[in-house]
Design a protein around this motif. Structure first.
Motif, short mmCIF file in Angstrom:
data_model
loop_
_atom_site.label_atom_id
_atom_site.label_comp_id
_atom_site.label_asym_id
_atom_site.label_seq_id
_atom_site.Cartn_x
_atom_site.Cartn_y
_atom_site.Cartn_z
N HIS A 98 0.52 12.43 -4.82
CA HIS A 98 -0.43 12.43 -3.71
C HIS A 98 -0.24 13.68 -2.86
CE1 HIS A 98 2.70 11.42 -0.72
NE2 HIS A 98 3.20 10.64 -1.66
N GLN A 99 -1.30 14.05 -2.16
CA GLN A 99 -1.22 15.16 -1.21
C GLN A 99 -0.20 14.77 -0.14
OE1 GLN A 99 -3.46 18.38 -1.08
NE2 GLN A 99 -2.55 17.74 -3.02
N TYR A 100 0.71 15.69 0.15
CA TYR A 100 1.84 15.31 0.99
C TYR A 100 2.32 16.48 1.84
CZ TYR A 100 6.35 13.01 2.03
OH TYR A 100 7.41 12.42 2.66
N SER A 101 2.48 16.22 3.13
CA SER A 101 3.10 17.18 4.05
C SER A 101 4.25 16.46 4.74
CB SER A 101 2.09 17.66 5.11
OG SER A 101 1.05 18.37 4.51
N HIS B 43 0.88 -1.17 0.00
CA HIS B 43 0.00 0.00 0.00
C HIS B 43 0.92 1.21 0.00
CE1 HIS B 43 -2.98 -2.91 1.33
NE2 HIS B 43 -3.91 -2.02 1.05
N LEU B 44 0.73 2.07 -0.98
CA LEU B 44 1.64 3.21 -1.10
C LEU B 44 1.55 4.14 0.09
CD1 LEU B 44 1.79 4.89 -4.60
CD2 LEU B 44 3.61 4.65 -2.92
N MET B 45 2.68 4.47 0.64
CA MET B 45 2.77 5.46 1.71
C MET B 45 4.14 6.12 1.62
SD MET B 45 3.34 2.97 4.98
CE MET B 45 4.26 4.19 5.87
N PRO B 46 4.26 7.36 2.11
CA PRO B 46 5.55 8.03 2.04
C PRO B 46 6.45 7.54 3.18
CG PRO B 46 3.93 9.49 3.03
CD PRO B 46 3.21 8.22 2.70
N PRO B 47 7.76 7.73 3.06
CA PRO B 47 8.66 7.28 4.12
C PRO B 47 8.43 7.99 5.44
CG PRO B 47 9.87 8.48 2.41
CD PRO B 47 8.49 8.27 1.89
N VAL B 48 8.12 9.28 5.37
CA VAL B 48 7.77 10.05 6.57
C VAL B 48 6.70 11.06 6.18
CG1 VAL B 48 10.01 9.95 7.78
CG2 VAL B 48 9.60 11.75 6.09
N GLY B 49 5.99 11.58 7.17
CA GLY B 49 5.06 12.66 6.92
C GLY B 49 3.64 12.20 6.68
N TRP B 50 2.83 13.15 6.25
CA TRP B 50 1.38 12.98 6.08
C TRP B 50 1.04 12.81 4.61
CZ3 TRP B 50 -3.39 13.57 8.77
CH2 TRP B 50 -4.50 13.88 7.95
N LEU B 51 0.18 11.85 4.31
CA LEU B 51 -0.35 11.66 2.95
C LEU B 51 -1.86 11.79 3.00
CD1 LEU B 51 0.29 8.69 0.52
CD2 LEU B 51 -1.91 8.83 1.70
N ASN B 52 -2.46 12.45 1.99
CA ASN B 52 -3.90 12.25 1.77
C ASN B 52 -4.15 11.95 0.30
OD1 ASN B 52 -3.46 15.26 2.26
ND2 ASN B 52 -5.53 15.41 1.55
N MET C 179 3.89 8.10 15.92
CA MET C 179 4.20 7.82 14.52
C MET C 179 4.74 9.07 13.83
SD MET C 179 1.08 5.30 13.45
CE MET C 179 1.43 5.18 11.70
N ASP C 180 5.69 8.87 12.92
CA ASP C 180 6.18 10.02 12.16
C ASP C 180 5.69 9.93 10.71
OD1 ASP C 180 7.70 7.97 11.21
OD2 ASP C 180 9.64 8.95 11.49
N TRP C 181 4.69 9.06 10.48
CA TRP C 181 4.03 9.03 9.18
C TRP C 181 2.55 8.81 9.42
CZ3 TRP C 181 1.43 4.53 7.71
CH2 TRP C 181 1.70 3.40 8.49
N CYS C 182 1.75 9.21 8.47
CA CYS C 182 0.30 9.08 8.63
C CYS C 182 -0.36 8.80 7.30
CB CYS C 182 -0.26 10.37 9.23
SG CYS C 182 -1.96 10.22 9.75
N TRP D 161 2.51 18.19 -3.41
CA TRP D 161 2.33 16.89 -4.03
C TRP D 161 3.58 16.02 -3.79
CZ3 TRP D 161 -0.23 16.16 -9.47
CH2 TRP D 161 -1.49 16.75 -9.49
N GLY D 162 3.38 14.84 -3.23
CA GLY D 162 4.42 13.82 -3.21
C GLY D 162 4.35 13.05 -4.52
N HIS D 163 5.36 12.23 -4.76
CA HIS D 163 5.44 11.53 -6.06
C HIS D 163 6.04 10.15 -5.85
CE1 HIS D 163 7.21 11.63 -10.43
NE2 HIS D 163 6.12 10.89 -10.36
N ALA D 164 5.38 9.14 -6.41
CA ALA D 164 5.92 7.78 -6.39
C ALA D 164 5.77 7.19 -7.78
CB ALA D 164 5.19 6.94 -5.36
N THR D 165 6.71 6.33 -8.16
CA THR D 165 6.62 5.69 -9.48
C THR D 165 6.85 4.20 -9.36
OG1 THR D 165 8.96 6.24 -9.81
CG2 THR D 165 7.34 7.68 -10.87
#
Ligand code: FRU
Length: 484
Positions: free
Chosen positions: A42-45, A17-26, A313-316, A57-61
Motif C-alpha cells: 500500500h501507499q505508505y508514508s 481493516h488493514l492499517m499500518p502501525p504508524v503513519g499515513w496509508l493510501n 493521531m499518529d496514523w491515518c 510502498w508499505g507491506h502486509a501479509t
C-alpha cells in the motif's frame, strides 16, 4: 514527532481493516496471493505527519485475509526516478519463474518526480516513470528496473501517467496506465508485451463523452468471461451523483464482444460507483488461488471535506475489508465481505427489533435479514443506517457538530436500490473507526470512517426485521501493532 500511539483513543484502531502501525496509508498496491500468502502492499508514508514525509510502498501479509502482519516500508523512493514518491502499482505472479522452480512475483509501479522550478506540474515539471521489481519470495526485493519514461507515452499525454495494472491474456502481457491528456481529458493507455519487460503502445481506452480530467488507478476486472474497466476519474464534483466530490471510484462494463486490451470506446453513462459511503477511493482487485476476484479499497479520499485523522493521531487511514466480487445477471457487480472474516466472530447474539445490545469493544458483525422500509440500525446513538425511499441511508445524528461530531464532519449519504428492488438484507461491519455497510445482496455498499467517543459499542434496532444477529469481532491486527 514526539507523538505516541496513545494520543488517539485505541478504540479507533482497527482489528480487521488493514492499517499500518504508524503513519499515513493510501491506495492498496500489489495485491496478490503468492506462494500461498496474501500480500497487500500500500501507499505508505511512515513519517507522517511530518510535512512531505516520503511516500513509498508499505507491506502486509496474511495467510487467511484476517490476521495481518505489517512489514513497514519495503519500497522506498530512493532513486532519481521516484524522488517524490514510489507511487501506486500492481503485482503479477510468474508461474515457475523463480530460481527454486517455484513462482516469482513482479511488482510494477510509478516513480513520481517533481522537478524544482516554476512549473504547472501538469504539462511540465513532472516525470512519471514505470518501474518493475522482481522477487522470488515476496520479501527479498530485486533491483529496480525502469520500463518506460514520459517520452515513451503518446505525445498527447500530459505528465500525468501512472498506476500500472498488468495482466496476462491470450499469450501476452497487457498493461493499463491511467492518464490525463493535454486537453485535460482522463483516459487509459494500453501497452502490450511478450516478456513483461519491453512494452509497446497498443491503444487508448476512452469514453465517448468526456469523463473527468484524469483517471487514476485503472484496473481490469474479468468476471464470468465479461470485462470491466475500474478507474478513479477526477474532476467529477459537478456530476449530480458525485456528492460534490472531485474524486470518484467506479467501473464501466466493456461492451459485449469487445476486449479491454483492444482499447474499446466505453459508455460513460454506464459508470457505476463502487461505494456510496464517505470514504472510498483507489480500489484494486486481484484473483486469488481459489479463482475469486477480490477488491480492496482505500477508506480515504485525496481531498476529503471531512476529518481523516482528528487532531493528535499518529496514523491515518485504513483499507476496506477484502470484498469478493460477483457478476449479477444484469451486469452489476456485487460485493461481499470475504467469508474468512467470520473466523473473528465471537458467540452469536440475537437482537430484537426495538431492542439494543452493548459490546465491550467497537468491533461487530451485524447481519439483518428481512428488513423493510423504516428499519433503522443505530450505532452508539449517533450513526444511523436506515432503509428508506427504496434504498439505504447512512447519517450521523450529530452532523451539526462538524469535525467535533462522531462523524468528523460527515453528514448523510444515500443509495437507491436498482430499478425499484426492495432491500431485504443489511450487513454492517463495525471495526474501531471503520464501518462498512453491505445491502441488497452487495449492490449497495458504503464505507465510512467515524470517531466514536464511547468505549463500548451500542447497537440498537428499530422497525421491521425478521432476524437480526450480531457477533462481537476479534482482533486480526495484533501482530501489526506488535510491529510499531
Ligand atoms: C490515488 C493516487 C495515485 C498515485 C498515488 C500516490 O490516490 O493519487 O494515482 O499513484 O495515489 O500516493
Amino acid at each position: 514527532m514526539g507523538m505516541t500511539k496513545a494520543t488517539s483513543p485505541s478504540s479507533w484502531r482497527c482489528g480487521f481493516h488493514l492499517m499500518p502501525p504508524v503513519g499515513w496509508l493510501n491506495d492498496p498496491n500489489g495485491l496478490c496471493q503468492f506462494r500461498g500468502v496474501y500480500h497487500v502492499f500500500h501507499q505508505y508514508s511512515p513519517a507522517w505527519p511530518e510535512p512531505n514525509a516520503p511516500r513509498g510502498w508499505g507491506h502486509a501479509t496474511s495467510r487467511d485475509l484476517v490476521h495481518w502482519e505489517h512489514h513497514g516500508m519495503v519500497i522506498a523512493p530512493d532513486t532519481d526516478d521516484e524522488t517524490h514518491g514510489s507511487y501506486s502499482g500492481c503485482a503479477v505472479v510468474l508461474t515457475g519463474a523463480a530460481a527454486d522452480g517455484g513462482d516469482a512475483l513482479r511488482l510494477y509501479y510509478t516513480g513520481n518526480v517533481k522537478e524544482p522550478g516554476d512549473y504547472d506540474y501538469i504539462r511540465s515539471g513532472r516525470r512519471a516513470t514505470q518501474l518493475m521489481i522482481e522477487t522470488d519470495d515476496g520479501f527479498a526485493l530485486g533491483p529496480k528496473r525502469v520500463l518506460m519514461r514520459n517520452g515513451d507515452y503518446p505525445i498527447t499525454c500530459s505528465c500525468h501517467v501512472r498506476d500500472p495494472k498488468v495482466w496476462r491474456e491470450g499469450g501476452a502481457w497487457w498493461m493499463i496506465l491511467g492518464a490525463r491528456d493535454l486537453f485535460d481529458r482522463g483516459f487509459v493507455l494500453v501497452y502490450r508485451s511478450d516478456d513483461g519487460v519491453a512494452w509497446a503502445f497498443h491503444g487508448q481506452v476512452r469514453t465517448r463523452d468526456d469523463f473527468g480530467y484524469m483517471w487514476e488507478c485503472s484496473d481490469r476486472i474479468a468476471l464470468d468471461g465479461r470485462e470491466y474497466l475500474s478507474f478513479c476519474p477526477q474532476g467529477m464534483e459537478e456530476r449530480p451523483w458525485a456528492c460534490g466530490l472531485r474524486d470518484q471510484a467506479g467501473y464501466i462494463p466493456v461492451p459485449d464482444g469487445a476486449r479491454l486490451a483492444d482499447a474499446p470506446v466505453l459508455d460513460a453513462a454506464t459508470f457505476r460507483r463502487w461505494d456510496a459511503g464517505f470514504d472510498f477511493y483507489a480500489p484494486q482487485t486481484f484473483t486469488d488461488d481459489a479463482g475469486r476476484t477480490i477488491l480492496i479499497g482505500w477508506m480515504g479520499l485525496p481531498e476529503p471535506p471531512y476529518a481523516s485523522a482528528p487532531a493528535g493521531m499518529d496514523w491515518c487511514h485504513c483499507l476496506t475489508v477484502p470484498r469478493v466480487l460477483s457478476r449479477a445477471a444484469d451486469g452489476a457487480i456485487t460485493q461481499a465481505p470475504a467469508p474468512e472474516l467470520e473466523a473473528l466472530r465471537g458467540p452469536e447474539r440475537e437482537l430484537e427489533p426495538g431492542g439494543a445490545l452493548k459490546l465491550a469493544d467497537h468491533r461487530a458483525d451485524i447481519v439483518l435479514a428481512g428488513v423493510d422500509e423504516g428499519t433503522v440500525l443505530t450505532l452508539d446513538g449517533v450513526l444511523e443506517v436506515r432503509c428508506e425511499n427504496g434504498g439505504v441511508t447512512l447519517s450521523f445524528a450529530d452532523a451539526a457538530a462538524g469535525e467535533a461530531g462522531v462523524g468528523g464532519g460527515r453528514a448523510r449519504r444515500s443509495c437507491a436500490a436498482d430499478g425499484g428492488r426492495a432491500v431485504r438484507d443489511l450487513r454492517v461491519l463495525v471495526d474501531g473507526s471503520a464501518v462498512e455497510v453491505f445491502a441488497d445482496g452487495g449492490r449497495i455498499v458504503f464505507a465510512t470512517r467515524w470517531f466514536p467517543r464511547a468505549d463500548e459499542l451500542t447497537v440498537a434496532l428499530a422497525g421491521a426485521c425478521e432476524r437480526a444477529r450480531l457477533w462481537a469481532m476479534g482482533d486480526g491486527m495484533a501482530a501489526t501493532w506488535g510491529a510499531a
